[in-house]
Motif scaffolding. Sequence first.
Motif, PDB file in Angstrom:
ATOM      1  N   ASN A   1       0.822  -1.215   0.000  1.00 26.24           N
ATOM      2  CA  ASN A   1       0.000   0.000   0.000  1.00 26.24           C
ATOM      3  C   ASN A   1       0.852   1.261   0.000  1.00 26.24           C
TER       4      ASN A   1
ATOM      5  N   TYR B   1       1.255   7.682  -5.534  1.00 23.22           N
ATOM      6  CA  TYR B   1       0.621   7.404  -4.246  1.00 23.22           C
ATOM      7  C   TYR B   1       1.454   7.967  -3.085  1.00 23.22           C
TER       8      TYR B   1
ATOM      9  N   ARG C   1       2.715   0.005  -4.307  1.00 23.57           N
ATOM     10  CA  ARG C   1       1.505   0.030  -5.154  1.00 23.57           C
ATOM     11  C   ARG C   1       1.871   0.035  -6.631  1.00 23.57           C
TER      12      ARG C   1
ATOM     13  N   THR D   1       1.251  -2.914  -9.613  1.00 21.93           N
ATOM     14  CA  THR D   1       0.641  -2.552 -10.907  1.00 21.93           C
ATOM     15  C   THR D   1       1.515  -2.989 -12.075  1.00 21.93           C
TER      16      THR D   1
END
Length: 289
Positions: free
Chosen positions: A9, A155, A14, A18
């Motif tokens: 996270n 992020y 993240r 992906t």
Amino acid sequence: MRVLVTGANGQLGRDTVTVLLQTGHEVRGCGRNELDVADLEQCQKAMAAFRPDAVIHCAAYTAVDAAEADIDEAYRVNADGTRNVCLAAEKAGAKMIYISTDYVFSGLSPHPYREYDNTDPRSVYGKSKRAGEMLVQTLSSRYFIVRTSWVYGKYGNNFVKTMLRLGQEKPLVQVVHDQKGSPTYTIDLAGFLSELIQTERYGIYHASNTGECTWYEFTEAIFAEAEAAGLNITARLEPCTTAQFLRPAPRPANSVMDHGAIRTNGFRDLRHWREGLKDFLYHMKQSGH
């Protein structure tokens, strides 16, 4: 490949998940709620259930200034947590990538740091990440240690986002001009990690976007590229010294790392940091941020 990503996270985690999914890997991303790396039993259960071929260990205590007072917690996550992930990965027969940092060096060298230069961390964060490196080298039979620097991405909080906000809110922004390094876009780093795990070219790697700049020069570029992308930057930018911005943790004056291992192992180097920055801002604009 089956790849387990810790710290999934987080900023790098993240984007790593992906990129791995886009390149056809089967991925299990474990955030802090699913996997507390400081708990050995949890680590072993997660690995036994998923049976990964490779583990990318992004989970880390990265609050550089807070670590100066929160020493035990920094070591609990960065040292003990890394030991636990390593032991569990080894038991599962998985390769291990440990994400490390330019902070394992003193930052006092006038030259870019090579992979096998002596480490000499000056901050608790740097020392705890170096402890993690040593545990990986001791406990894993198939490891990659990837040191990176000045990381930013879509992020979480990071320098680029902070400067974009200040550039639109403040009349004056002062940024240090006597610390240099290589900004690294998470997507570019994740692409390299995805390539690395498919090989057996184990060892220590320095991986950042290429080229170097000071934080001030980086901010100049952020403002210029943001304006080119149609953002209204109103702040005046002014250089200052590290001494004017005293922080609890010492910052490396030189964070530039030589990418010798990338070259000698036949990998393609990461693109120039300015290209990464342009791409980041383009995608931020596309997604409406």
